[in-house]
Design a protein around this motif. Structure first.
Motif, PDB file in Angstrom:
ATOM      1  N   LEU A 102     -21.488  14.648   5.065  1.00 29.38           N
ATOM      2  CA  LEU A 102     -22.275  15.828   5.428  1.00 29.38           C
ATOM      3  C   LEU A 102     -22.084  16.090   6.914  1.00 29.38           C
ATOM      4  N   SER A 103     -21.909  17.349   7.276  1.00 32.19           N
ATOM      5  CA  SER A 103     -21.842  17.706   8.698  1.00 32.19           C
ATOM      6  C   SER A 103     -22.631  18.999   8.906  1.00 32.19           C
ATOM      7  N   TYR A 104     -23.311  19.092  10.039  1.00 35.08           N
ATOM      8  CA  TYR A 104     -24.050  20.319  10.347  1.00 35.08           C
ATOM      9  C   TYR A 104     -23.236  21.181  11.306  1.00 35.08           C
ATOM     10  N   ALA A 105     -23.065  22.456  10.944  1.00 34.85           N
ATOM     11  CA  ALA A 105     -22.678  23.418  11.966  1.00 34.85           C
ATOM     12  C   ALA A 105     -24.005  23.940  12.500  1.00 34.85           C
ATOM     13  N   LEU A 106     -24.310  23.626  13.738  1.00 39.45           N
ATOM     14  CA  LEU A 106     -25.580  24.038  14.336  1.00 39.45           C
ATOM     15  C   LEU A 106     -25.271  24.766  15.634  1.00 39.45           C
ATOM     16  N   ALA A 107     -25.387  26.047  15.621  1.00 40.32           N
ATOM     17  CA  ALA A 107     -25.090  26.833  16.823  1.00 40.32           C
ATOM     18  C   ALA A 107     -25.671  28.223  16.632  1.00 40.32           C
ATOM     19  N   GLY A 108     -26.164  28.785  17.722  1.00 40.55           N
ATOM     20  CA  GLY A 108     -26.865  30.073  17.663  1.00 40.55           C
ATOM     21  C   GLY A 108     -28.349  29.773  17.818  1.00 40.55           C
ATOM     22  N   THR A 109     -28.973  30.367  18.832  1.00 41.73           N
ATOM     23  CA  THR A 109     -30.339  29.988  19.195  1.00 41.73           C
ATOM     24  C   THR A 109     -31.164  31.190  19.620  1.00 41.73           C
ATOM     25  N   PHE A 110     -32.413  31.245  19.152  1.00 40.36           N
ATOM     26  CA  PHE A 110     -33.402  32.147  19.742  1.00 40.36           C
ATOM     27  C   PHE A 110     -34.669  31.333  20.011  1.00 40.36           C
ATOM     28  N   GLU A 114     -40.472  37.710  19.385  1.00 39.30           N
ATOM     29  CA  GLU A 114     -41.098  38.205  18.153  1.00 39.30           C
ATOM     30  C   GLU A 114     -40.077  38.207  17.010  1.00 39.30           C
ATOM     31  N   ASN A 115     -40.464  37.757  15.842  1.00 37.19           N
ATOM     32  CA  ASN A 115     -39.582  37.664  14.663  1.00 37.19           C
ATOM     33  C   ASN A 115     -38.243  36.981  14.973  1.00 37.19           C
ATOM     34  N   ALA A 116     -38.324  35.919  15.781  1.00 36.42           N
ATOM     35  CA  ALA A 116     -37.101  35.270  16.273  1.00 36.42           C
ATOM     36  C   ALA A 116     -36.172  34.842  15.126  1.00 36.42           C
ATOM     37  N   GLY A 117     -36.738  34.198  14.101  1.00 32.07           N
ATOM     38  CA  GLY A 117     -35.921  33.680  13.002  1.00 32.07           C
ATOM     39  C   GLY A 117     -35.167  34.788  12.290  1.00 32.07           C
ATOM     40  N   GLU A 118     -35.923  35.828  11.920  1.00 32.69           N
ATOM     41  CA  GLU A 118     -35.331  36.974  11.213  1.00 32.69           C
ATOM     42  C   GLU A 118     -34.215  37.623  12.033  1.00 32.69           C
ATOM     43  N   LYS A 119     -34.507  37.805  13.328  1.00 30.72           N
ATOM     44  CA  LYS A 119     -33.527  38.466  14.209  1.00 30.72           C
ATOM     45  C   LYS A 119     -32.277  37.610  14.364  1.00 30.72           C
ATOM     46  N   ASP A 166     -28.150  38.507  14.129  1.00 27.13           N
ATOM     47  CA  ASP A 166     -27.686  38.812  15.487  1.00 27.13           C
ATOM     48  C   ASP A 166     -26.171  38.577  15.606  1.00 27.13           C
ATOM     49  N   PRO A 167     -25.380  39.635  15.889  1.00 25.63           N
ATOM     50  CA  PRO A 167     -23.911  39.493  15.864  1.00 25.63           C
ATOM     51  C   PRO A 167     -23.385  38.428  16.814  1.00 25.63           C
ATOM     52  N   LYS A 168     -23.953  38.344  18.032  1.00 21.15           N
ATOM     53  CA  LYS A 168     -23.437  37.372  19.016  1.00 21.15           C
ATOM     54  C   LYS A 168     -23.649  35.940  18.514  1.00 21.15           C
ATOM     55  N   ASN A 169     -24.853  35.668  18.033  1.00 23.41           N
ATOM     56  CA  ASN A 169     -25.149  34.312  17.557  1.00 23.41           C
ATOM     57  C   ASN A 169     -24.382  33.987  16.274  1.00 23.41           C
ATOM     58  N   LEU A 170     -24.207  34.997  15.413  1.00 23.70           N
ATOM     59  CA  LEU A 170     -23.456  34.747  14.167  1.00 23.70           C
ATOM     60  C   LEU A 170     -21.996  34.427  14.461  1.00 23.70           C
ATOM     61  N   MET A 227     -32.715  26.605  11.176  1.00 24.00           N
ATOM     62  CA  MET A 227     -33.353  25.317  11.402  1.00 24.00           C
ATOM     63  C   MET A 227     -34.459  25.573  12.413  1.00 24.00           C
ATOM     64  N   GLU A 228     -35.673  25.213  12.033  1.00 27.20           N
ATOM     65  CA  GLU A 228     -36.813  25.476  12.923  1.00 27.20           C
ATOM     66  C   GLU A 228     -37.181  24.207  13.680  1.00 27.20           C
ATOM     67  N   LEU A 229     -37.188  24.299  14.994  1.00 24.46           N
ATOM     68  CA  LEU A 229     -37.604  23.170  15.832  1.00 24.46           C
ATOM     69  C   LEU A 229     -38.856  23.587  16.606  1.00 24.46           C
ATOM     70  N   LYS A 230     -39.350  22.706  17.479  1.00 24.98           N
ATOM     71  CA  LYS A 230     -40.622  23.013  18.138  1.00 24.98           C
ATOM     72  C   LYS A 230     -40.561  24.316  18.954  1.00 24.98           C
ATOM     73  N   ASN A 231     -39.480  24.505  19.692  1.00 26.47           N
ATOM     74  CA  ASN A 231     -39.421  25.663  20.592  1.00 26.47           C
ATOM     75  C   ASN A 231     -38.359  26.697  20.242  1.00 26.47           C
ATOM     76  N   VAL A 232     -37.449  26.356  19.342  1.00 25.38           N
ATOM     77  CA  VAL A 232     -36.337  27.278  19.037  1.00 25.38           C
ATOM     78  C   VAL A 232     -36.050  27.332  17.541  1.00 25.38           C
ATOM     79  N   TYR A 233     -35.348  28.420  17.173  1.00 20.93           N
ATOM     80  CA  TYR A 233     -34.663  28.470  15.873  1.00 20.93           C
ATOM     81  C   TYR A 233     -33.175  28.344  16.153  1.00 20.93           C
TER      82      TYR A 233
END
Ligand SMILES: C=C(O[C@H]1C=CC=C(C(=O)O)[C@@H]1O)C(=O)O
Length: 383
Positions: A210-218, A223-228, A232-236, A265-271
């Motif tokens: 298993l490996s995580y691709a984890l990149a792209g952050t808000f 407001e509505n950070a996860g949904e946005k 979001d084209p830049k983060n995608l 992925m939801e963390l304490k301060n970021v998605y």
């Protein structure tokens, strides 16, 4: 010929697993909490460094493995720290079902040590925004020259504490604040590297990887950070570069690879944007996979070689174990290597905190700087 080691299992119940760590204040030691298994594994007192390619390791219950971000370390800060696979004499294992003490030495008398939370009074050395702008300019030029399409830039911030750091207090806070993260600490003499990493570089269970691709952050303050973030084209784009590279590298050695759906992925301060990649492979070891995949474009850049050449030349600090693979391997060769992000190196009353972010041509210097500030909260909120 290496002597065969036998570990004896002793029942041991501790109210807080950190007590085991606290029983070995002067020793080399390793702390690991796996949020998937809800399991603690703590190792103390070096038995020996092993050569995973040559040694028979089936008698050693767990190994702590780390690679430095770059193959070599130049300065004093990270000298002789990490980049080894270590067997310890004493291990404590605790999960929901059981807890025990494994040792190949006469057992120590392990006592429960009450943990006191303290709030450290820390001061930060001067801001590094002008260094960041300079680095960002150099990255923009690298893109204009057509050399690379993504570079993960990082910062090292220096803090001074008025009192010695209380490691158990920091680790307890990291555990409480970051339930989805792997909590780790490695101490050798007076230096300690610790953190709460959400990112699995590679996990091996038999022939399953298993490996995580984890990149792209808000930040969650948006407001509505996860949904946005999910649209979001830049983060995608930043994210997709990571997915494609991990897929390609897995395919080079695995029998089959599956790419999951991109989610949050939801963390304490970021998605973060996260895609799970799974693969089947019966050939390589976990460490070999770690070497093959590191650094993904979530930590280095794309193309890899160009990004690494750039980072070596332009980042002013050394990365050491920051963003490097580290983790725990069991006696069947299974385990997890995470990357050492959301992390800090402590040396006496100094603390160096690290945070980075993926830069692509459409990135903005100030926005990315602010993103590193939010990522730094993982460490700063634990002090
Ligand atoms: C390099 C770091 O984060 C990586 C992991 C998740 C999201 C990232 C990003 O959105 O830039 C980074 O690639 C760090 O925290 O130091």
């Amino acid at each position: 010929m290496v002597e065969k080691m036998k570990y004896i299992k002793n029942d041991l119940i501790l109210k807080n697993p950190l007590s085991f760590w606290a029983n070995f204040p002067e020793s080399e030691r390793f702390f690991w909490f796996d949020p998937q298994k809800e399991e603690f594994v703590i190792g103390a007192e070096r038995l020996r460094a092993v050569d995973p390619d040559k040694d028979n390791l089936s008698d050693i219950p767990y190994l702590f493995h780390s690679q430095t971000f770059f193959d070599d370390v130049k300065g004093e800060r990270w000298k002789n720290f990490g980049g080894e696979t270590i067997a310890f004499k004493h291990y404590f294992v605790a999960n929901k079902k059981t807890s025990y003490y494994l040792t190949c030495d006469p057992p120590k008398n392990i006592s429960e040590i009450p943990l006191t939370k303290i709030k450290h009074q820390i001061s930060e050395k001067a801001s590094d925004f002008s260094d960041w702008e300079e680095l960002f300019q150099a990255i923009s030029q690298n893109f204009t020259d057509g050399k690379s399409k993504k570079i993960v830039a990082s910062r090292e911030l220096e803090f001074l504490s008025q009192s010695p750091f209380e490691l158990e207090s920091i680790l307890q806070n990291l555990l409480e604040n970051n339930p989805n993260a792997f909590i780790f600490a490695y101490q050798k003499e007076q230096r300690i590297f610790l953190g709460a990493s959400p990112e699995i570089l590679v996990q091996k269970n038999g022939n399953q990887l298993l490996s995580y691709a984890l990149a792209g952050t808000f930040p969650k303050t948006m407001e509505n950070a996860g949904e946005k973030l999910l649209t979001d084209p830049k983060n995608l784009l930043e994210h997709e570069i990571v997915v494609q590279k991990i897929k390609k590298n897995l395919l080079e050695k695995a029998e089959s690879v599956k790419v999951g759906q991109t989610g949050l992925m939801e963390l304490k301060n970021v998605y973060h944007l996260r895609t799970l990649l799974t693969a089947k492979s019966s050939k390589s070891s976990l460490i070999d996979w770690g070497k093959h995949l590191h650094p993904t474009p979530a930590l280095g850049g794309e193309p890899r070689h160009e990004a690494l050449t750039f980072l070596r030349k332009h980042e002013k600090h050394e990365r050491g174990l920051y963003a490097a693979p580290l983790g725990l391997i069991d006696n069947e060769g299974n385990g997890t290597l995470i990357v050492g992000i959301r992390s800090a190196l402590i040396n006496e009353q100094k603390l160096y905190a690290y945070a980075g972010c993926g830069i692509i041509p459409s990135s903005d210097a100030l926005e990315e700087f602010n993103e590193t500030k939010v990522k730094l909260k993982t460490i700063l909120e634990a002090l």
